[in-house]
Write a protein that holds these residues in place. Sequence first.
Motif, PDB file in Angstrom:
ATOM      1  N   ARG A  35      41.542  65.297  24.891  1.00 36.78           N
ATOM      2  CA  ARG A  35      40.350  64.596  25.342  1.00 36.78           C
ATOM      3  C   ARG A  35      40.097  64.959  26.797  1.00 36.78           C
ATOM      4  N   PHE A  37      38.428  63.708  29.132  1.00 37.42           N
ATOM      5  CA  PHE A  37      38.475  62.656  30.140  1.00 37.42           C
ATOM      6  C   PHE A  37      39.902  62.441  30.633  1.00 37.42           C
ATOM      7  N   VAL A  79      34.345  63.269  36.280  1.00 37.57           N
ATOM      8  CA  VAL A  79      34.364  62.126  35.375  1.00 37.57           C
ATOM      9  C   VAL A  79      32.943  61.712  35.017  1.00 37.57           C
ATOM     10  N   PHE A  80      32.088  61.733  36.024  1.00 37.81           N
ATOM     11  CA  PHE A  80      30.694  61.346  35.855  1.00 37.81           C
ATOM     12  C   PHE A  80      29.996  62.299  34.894  1.00 37.81           C
ATOM     13  N   VAL A  82      31.414  64.151  32.605  1.00 34.32           N
ATOM     14  CA  VAL A  82      31.947  63.952  31.256  1.00 34.32           C
ATOM     15  C   VAL A  82      31.278  62.745  30.610  1.00 34.32           C
ATOM     16  N   MET A  83      31.097  61.682  31.395  1.00 35.04           N
ATOM     17  CA  MET A  83      30.473  60.473  30.861  1.00 35.04           C
ATOM     18  C   MET A  83      29.056  60.754  30.372  1.00 35.04           C
ATOM     19  N   LEU A  84      28.345  61.617  31.098  1.00 33.37           N
ATOM     20  CA  LEU A  84      26.958  61.899  30.730  1.00 33.37           C
ATOM     21  C   LEU A  84      26.866  62.785  29.505  1.00 33.37           C
ATOM     22  N   SER A  86      29.585  63.716  26.997  1.00 34.41           N
ATOM     23  CA  SER A  86      30.314  63.576  25.739  1.00 34.41           C
ATOM     24  C   SER A  86      30.663  62.117  25.502  1.00 34.41           C
ATOM     25  N   SER A  87      31.229  61.832  24.337  1.00 37.46           N
ATOM     26  CA  SER A  87      31.595  60.455  24.047  1.00 37.46           C
ATOM     27  C   SER A  87      33.096  60.367  23.831  1.00 37.46           C
ATOM     28  N   LEU A  88      33.579  59.134  23.745  1.00 30.92           N
ATOM     29  CA  LEU A  88      35.021  58.903  23.672  1.00 30.92           C
ATOM     30  C   LEU A  88      35.628  59.562  22.441  1.00 30.92           C
ATOM     31  N   GLU A  89      34.842  59.594  21.355  1.00 36.28           N
ATOM     32  CA  GLU A  89      35.414  60.090  20.101  1.00 36.28           C
ATOM     33  C   GLU A  89      35.449  61.609  20.014  1.00 36.28           C
TER      34      GLU A  89
ATOM     35  N   TRP B 161      34.757  53.813  30.532  1.00 41.09           N
ATOM     36  CA  TRP B 161      34.831  54.881  29.547  1.00 41.09           C
ATOM     37  C   TRP B 161      35.758  54.514  28.397  1.00 41.09           C
ATOM     38  N   LEU B 169      30.165  51.411  29.405  1.00 43.89           N
ATOM     39  CA  LEU B 169      29.884  52.754  29.886  1.00 43.89           C
ATOM     40  C   LEU B 169      28.729  52.729  30.880  1.00 43.89           C
ATOM     41  N   MET B 173      28.925  53.779  34.793  1.00 45.72           N
ATOM     42  CA  MET B 173      28.123  54.846  35.372  1.00 45.72           C
ATOM     43  C   MET B 173      27.309  54.344  36.557  1.00 45.72           C
TER      44      MET B 173
END
Lengths: 186, 372
Positions: A35, A37, A79-80, A82-84, A86-89, B161, B169, B173
């Motif tokens: 993963r 993240f 990190v930011f 990645v957040m924008l 992809s998703s956790l899964e 996250w 989330l 952000m």
Amino acid sequence: MDITLNPADLTHTIAFYTLALTSIVAALIVVTAKRIFRAAVALAVVLICGAGFYILLNYDFIAGVQLLVYVGGIVILIVFAVMLTSSLESIEEPPSLGRKALGLFSSLAFLATAVIAFSETKFPLSSISAEQPKDVAKAVGRKLLDYGAGGYVLPFEVISLLLLASVIGAIVVARNPKRKNEGSAT
Amino acid sequence: MLDFLFGQLVATHATFDVVTLSDRTTQALAEDPWLAAGYALLGLAGVGGFLSLLGMALIYVERKVAAHFQCRLGPMRVGWHGMLQSVADAIKLLLKEDIIPDRADRVLFLIAPVFSIIATTLGLILIPMSPSLQVVDLNIGVIFISAVSSFGVLGILLAGWSSNNKWSLLGAMRAGAQFISYEISVTLSLLVVTLFAGSLQLSEIVQSQQDGWWIWRGHIVGLVAFFVFLIASTAELNRPPFDLPEAESELTGGFHTEYSGLRFSFFFLAEFINMFIASALAATLFLGGWMPFHIGGLHTFNGLMDLIPPGLWFAGKTTFIIFLIMWVRWTFPRLRVDQLMRLEWKFLLPVGFINLFAAATLVITKLYFFPW
């Protein structure tokens, strides 16, 4: 070999090996984590350990800048991003055979270069107490603005120009071109 | 012990010898390792105890201040005027069930609160509370504090996250964007004081205010830097009117929606202690920290002011700024995201840059008050 148990040296040694072990483990996590993240968080740990090494060498200022720029800036940006995107899964797919071979080759090449470089170089300082720089921040500041011999004012200014160019470039890329003729032609 | 409370009383210019706990430890390490270990243990226990007690006290104060701003009484039932309310709440929080969402990223979910609380602790140990009451005095104090405060936001990002929840989330952000933006303004106003004092070390910055605090020795520039710092650090603390990361009316709880029990209390505690750190930093940089109110040249006046112990000066100033931050919370409505970004990038940032230039000019021309 005569081992004297000076408590200051002992704590120093313990701190060094703890940091070294942590950073190696975290670095392995960075490349093996499925993963993305988690890889980013492990990268933060590696960078923090790097700052720890600087502190052990008495370069507090460099350690502070390392934390400020790399952990506080770059890791948070990663990190930011990645957040924008992809998703956790979402889990990284295992790389293809060609990429694996390429990665293996380049890492082995880097390892060989590093080993050769380190074994060829003679390090004049081997003990901890040999030199303790007093006020690193002041010395770094003076060096950066020194235009005489041994000064770094030219690279410093070149880097600041580069940064300015990239800032302007980022604004140009981020600007919405539609905004310009808003209201006139719709 | 008396010396610890009162510092040294000198009729003209009091000179304060700063002895930190880490200095004592290093000194003792060479002669008596057990004493050094004792000092280290004392430091750890002191910081831990201070962290939890201060957290509970601040939560109580916040509730009381909020209540009186709204013409209520606030907590009144547990203990005298509700003094023990925070203790009761703490026990309740510790006994709550610790829930981890089924589809969360377990590892990250568990370490996120730890990141936050560690960042807070690291910031706390640098605060000079009195000449003899400071755990560590790094010579890069200012840089270190702004560096570790970014760990805290990393904890918030991790929490948002790993919860695997849309609200979390979004909250995380918002926290990240807010932190990255306002960090610039905080740093710019920190740099102003660094320029004035000529040092990054917090104890030296305090010592440099012996002839007057920077907020009025640096007249307009100092004042502007102080307000920029206060606004930007309120935003970094995620406190109202900048509490978009947890905005309970839109995001239920923001980044800590999925947290409960002990882990939630870590975030809660970190938030309140961060408020203390920001206030203490503002007091240290702009209001002289533990330095008594001095006017350069007036020896009699300064001597009288030195009668009040440095620790009390620090406590008084910090309390005042904490009250200011709470006052702001119960006075202004929450900003929208676009207003938040506009405030930083179109107002605070240019003001900060101009102010930094003005500060540099001030230092070169020595135009501030009492330039000796």
